[in-house]
Design an enzyme around this catalytic site. Structure first.
Site, PDB file in Angstrom:
ATOM      1  N   GLN A 109       0.817  -8.692  10.725  1.00 39.11           N
ATOM      2  CA  GLN A 109       2.127  -8.348  10.576  1.00 39.11           C
ATOM      3  C   GLN A 109       2.610  -8.433   9.236  1.00 39.11           C
ATOM      4  OE1 GLN A 109       4.186 -11.177  13.631  1.00 39.11           O
ATOM      5  NE2 GLN A 109       2.256 -12.076  12.913  1.00 39.11           N
ATOM      6  N   ILE A 111       2.760  -7.057   5.196  1.00 39.76           N
ATOM      7  CA  ILE A 111       3.164  -5.838   4.715  1.00 39.76           C
ATOM      8  C   ILE A 111       2.197  -5.973   3.177  1.00 39.76           C
ATOM      9  CG2 ILE A 111       4.987  -5.377   5.649  1.00 39.76           C
ATOM     10  CD1 ILE A 111       6.794  -6.100   3.285  1.00 39.76           C
ATOM     11  N   ASP A 112       1.509  -6.826   2.916  1.00 39.30           N
ATOM     12  CA  ASP A 112       1.046  -7.269   1.518  1.00 39.30           C
ATOM     13  C   ASP A 112      -0.337  -6.589   1.080  1.00 39.30           C
ATOM     14  OD1 ASP A 112      -0.865  -8.728   2.569  1.00 39.30           O
ATOM     15  OD2 ASP A 112       0.373 -10.552   2.591  1.00 39.30           O
ATOM     16  N   HIS A 127       3.637  -3.899  10.939  1.00 30.17           N
ATOM     17  CA  HIS A 127       4.839  -3.792  10.501  1.00 30.17           C
ATOM     18  C   HIS A 127       4.810  -3.129   9.225  1.00 30.17           C
ATOM     19  CE1 HIS A 127       6.136  -7.871  12.564  1.00 30.17           C
ATOM     20  NE2 HIS A 127       6.030  -6.916  13.315  1.00 30.17           N
ATOM     21  N   PRO A 245      -0.452 -24.661  10.036  1.00 27.03           N
ATOM     22  CA  PRO A 245      -0.168 -26.203   9.763  1.00 27.03           C
ATOM     23  C   PRO A 245       0.579 -26.746  10.815  1.00 27.03           C
ATOM     24  CG  PRO A 245       0.451 -24.888   7.911  1.00 27.03           C
ATOM     25  CD  PRO A 245      -0.133 -23.967   8.832  1.00 27.03           C
TER      26      PRO A 245
HETATM   27  P1  NAD Z   1       6.874 -16.915   9.561  1.00 26.41           P
HETATM   28  O1  NAD Z   1       7.307 -16.946   8.299  1.00 26.41           O
HETATM   29  O2  NAD Z   1       7.715 -16.696  10.756  1.00 26.41           O
HETATM   30  O3  NAD Z   1       5.837 -17.971   9.989  1.00 26.41           O
HETATM   31  C1  NAD Z   1       4.938 -18.317   8.960  1.00 26.41           C
HETATM   32  C2  NAD Z   1       3.691 -19.085   9.638  1.00 26.41           C
HETATM   33  O4  NAD Z   1       2.731 -19.376   8.763  1.00 26.41           O
HETATM   34  C3  NAD Z   1       4.590 -20.657  10.105  1.00 26.41           C
HETATM   35  O5  NAD Z   1       3.898 -20.871  11.452  1.00 26.41           O
HETATM   36  C4  NAD Z   1       3.801 -21.667   9.123  1.00 26.41           C
HETATM   37  O6  NAD Z   1       3.761 -22.984   9.622  1.00 26.41           O
HETATM   38  C5  NAD Z   1       2.670 -20.884   8.761  1.00 26.41           C
HETATM   39  N1  NAD Z   1       1.829 -21.317   7.539  1.00 26.41           N
HETATM   40  C6  NAD Z   1       2.664 -21.699   6.289  1.00 26.41           C
HETATM   41  N2  NAD Z   1       1.657 -21.861   5.541  1.00 26.41           N
HETATM   42  C7  NAD Z   1       0.441 -21.476   6.076  1.00 26.41           C
HETATM   43  C8  NAD Z   1      -1.010 -21.414   5.350  1.00 26.41           C
HETATM   44  N3  NAD Z   1      -1.227 -22.020   4.227  1.00 26.41           N
HETATM   45  N4  NAD Z   1      -1.940 -21.335   6.232  1.00 26.41           N
HETATM   46  C9  NAD Z   1      -1.672 -20.910   7.774  1.00 26.41           C
HETATM   47  N5  NAD Z   1      -0.617 -20.994   7.887  1.00 26.41           N
HETATM   48  C10 NAD Z   1       0.505 -21.306   7.349  1.00 26.41           C
HETATM   49  O7  NAD Z   1       5.666 -15.473   9.419  1.00 26.41           O
HETATM   50  P2  NAD Z   1       5.419 -14.334  10.646  1.00 26.41           P
HETATM   51  O8  NAD Z   1       5.072 -15.261  12.080  1.00 26.41           O
HETATM   52  O9  NAD Z   1       4.385 -13.727  10.268  1.00 26.41           O
HETATM   53  O10 NAD Z   1       6.749 -13.506  11.069  1.00 26.41           O
HETATM   54  C11 NAD Z   1       7.647 -13.137   9.990  1.00 26.41           C
HETATM   55  C12 NAD Z   1       7.476 -11.580   9.688  1.00 26.41           C
HETATM   56  O11 NAD Z   1       7.620 -11.220   8.316  1.00 26.41           O
HETATM   57  C13 NAD Z   1       6.076 -10.826   9.985  1.00 26.41           C
HETATM   58  O12 NAD Z   1       6.578  -9.604  10.049  1.00 26.41           O
HETATM   59  C14 NAD Z   1       5.473 -11.300   8.506  1.00 26.41           C
HETATM   60  O13 NAD Z   1       4.228 -10.734   8.390  1.00 26.41           O
HETATM   61  C15 NAD Z   1       6.614 -10.859   7.615  1.00 26.41           C
HETATM   62  N6  NAD Z   1       6.507 -11.405   6.334  1.00 26.41           N
HETATM   63  C16 NAD Z   1       5.312 -10.660   5.636  1.00 26.41           C
HETATM   64  C17 NAD Z   1       4.705 -11.446   4.344  1.00 26.41           C
HETATM   65  C18 NAD Z   1       3.766 -10.927   3.694  1.00 26.41           C
HETATM   66  O14 NAD Z   1       3.397  -9.717   3.897  1.00 26.41           O
HETATM   67  N7  NAD Z   1       2.865 -11.553   3.127  1.00 26.41           N
HETATM   68  C19 NAD Z   1       5.394 -12.243   3.786  1.00 26.41           C
HETATM   69  C20 NAD Z   1       6.684 -12.839   4.546  1.00 26.41           C
HETATM   70  C21 NAD Z   1       6.807 -12.495   5.887  1.00 26.41           C
END
Ligand code: NAD
Length: 278
Positions: A109, A111-112, A127, A245
């Site tokens: 999901q 976008i990085d 996404h 976590p």
């Molecule tokens: P979310 O923010 O709803 O949930 C994040 C989850 O990651 C939580 O369950 C949390 O407990 C867990 N988490 C936190 N630190 C962690 C770690 N070190 N290792 C493993 N798990 C950890 O994110 P989502 O469910 O992906 O949904 C949000 C939407 O926003 C998605 O489309 C997401 O991909 C997007 N998003 C993307 C990025 C990115 O591209 N890096 C960043 C933020 C949000």
């Protein structure tokens, strides 16, 4: 790692991975948290500062552009700045290692682009991707390079030093809007209320329905329709392992950060003395 330290769920998960031929890793923002990219919903998450009602859909973004371009610039910068410097962490690299042992499809999901940077060969970005722009029709795509994204970040820094109008913001982010290309363009990221990226989504559903084992990693499971995938896998007879976590329901949960849980898990599944694990 000493295999005596392995607890029962970890040993069970290692055995499921070892006995699977087709594995899907379904990842969310959590897998990139240890690369310095904030998640959305955690206590230090993105939505605290930029509420989704305002920033997660086009209507809210366009309204903010006209009423408060300074705030919109802060939002754009907060999204792109961590991504422009992020590197894959141990969790991403463990998935790369998993691919050396089994057929692996990563459904993300995120976008990085960090799974591709880590070296995974089959990544379905349901996404979209911040490193792409798309024509409004969706028919044409162009790459936005890391250097371009870093350049936009620097421009945003610069203009934010004094009050500014929308036109200056548009100028700063113009590569994200397809400057110099024919027609209208936008970042290739799926916002609330939009359909998922195709063909990535259809391919993801097929992959999940045909896998032996699904690993969900770092996702709250609250963003639909992507959040349906674990249930789909289970309904098709796949084993499902959750790494996060925060434990969130039934099934096999390995609690912890992806960067801490995944490397010993992959090691135990494929590289350790099997008799030591079971
Ligand atoms: P979310 O923010 O709803 O949930 C994040 C989850 O990651 C939580 O369950 C949390 O407990 C867990 N988490 C936190 N630190 C962690 C770690 N070190 N290792 C493993 N798990 C950890 O994110 P989502 O469910 O992906 O949904 C949000 C939407 O926003 C998605 O489309 C997401 O991909 C997007 N998003 C993307 C990025 C990115 O591209 N890096 C960043 C933020 C949000």
């Amino acid at each position: 790692m000493n295999m005596d330290d392995f607890n029962q769920p970890q040993a069970q998960a290692a055995q499921w991975l070892r006995t699977s031929q087709r594995i899907v890793a379904f990842t969310g923002a959590g897998i990139s948290a240890e690369s310095g990219i904030p998640t959305f919903r955690d206590s230090d998450g993105f939505w605290r500062e930029f509420p989704p009602e305002q920033f997660a859909h086009w209507r809210g973004l366009i309204r903010t552009a006209f009423t408060n371009p300074v705030r919109l610039a802060a939002f754009v910068r907060a999204v792109i700045e961590p991504l422009s410097v992020a590197r894959p962490n141990d969790g991403h690299l463990a998935l790369r290692k998993l691919e050396q042992h089994r057929k692996l499809i990563v459904v993300t999901q995120n976008i990085d682009g960090l799974h591709q940077t880590a070296g995974n060969g089959c990544v379905l970005e349901v996404h979209g991707s911040l490193s792409e722009i798309t024509s409004l029709s969706g028919k044409r795509r162009r790459i936005l390079t890391t250097a371009q994204i870093a350049h936009i970040t620097r421009r945003l820094h610069r203009i934010q030093r004094r009050p500014f109008a929308l036109s200056r913001l548009l100028l700063a982010i113009r590569p994200m809007l397809g400057a110099g290309l024919r027609g209208m363009w936008r970042p290739n990221v799926v916002l609330f209320g939009e359909g998922l990226a195709e063909p990535a989504w259809s391919n993801a559903v097929t992959a999940v329905e045909n896998c032996d084992c699904l690993l969900t990693i770092g996702t709250s499971g609250l963003v639909y329709p992507a959040a349906m995938l674990p249930a789909k896998a289970e309904a098709s007879g796949a084993k499902v392992i959750h790494i996060d976590p925060t434990e969130g329901g039934t099934g096999l949960w390995l609690r912890g950060n992806a960067g801490a849980v995944l490397p010993p898990l992959i090691h135990a599944a494929f590289e350790a003395d099997i008799n030591g694990v079971n």
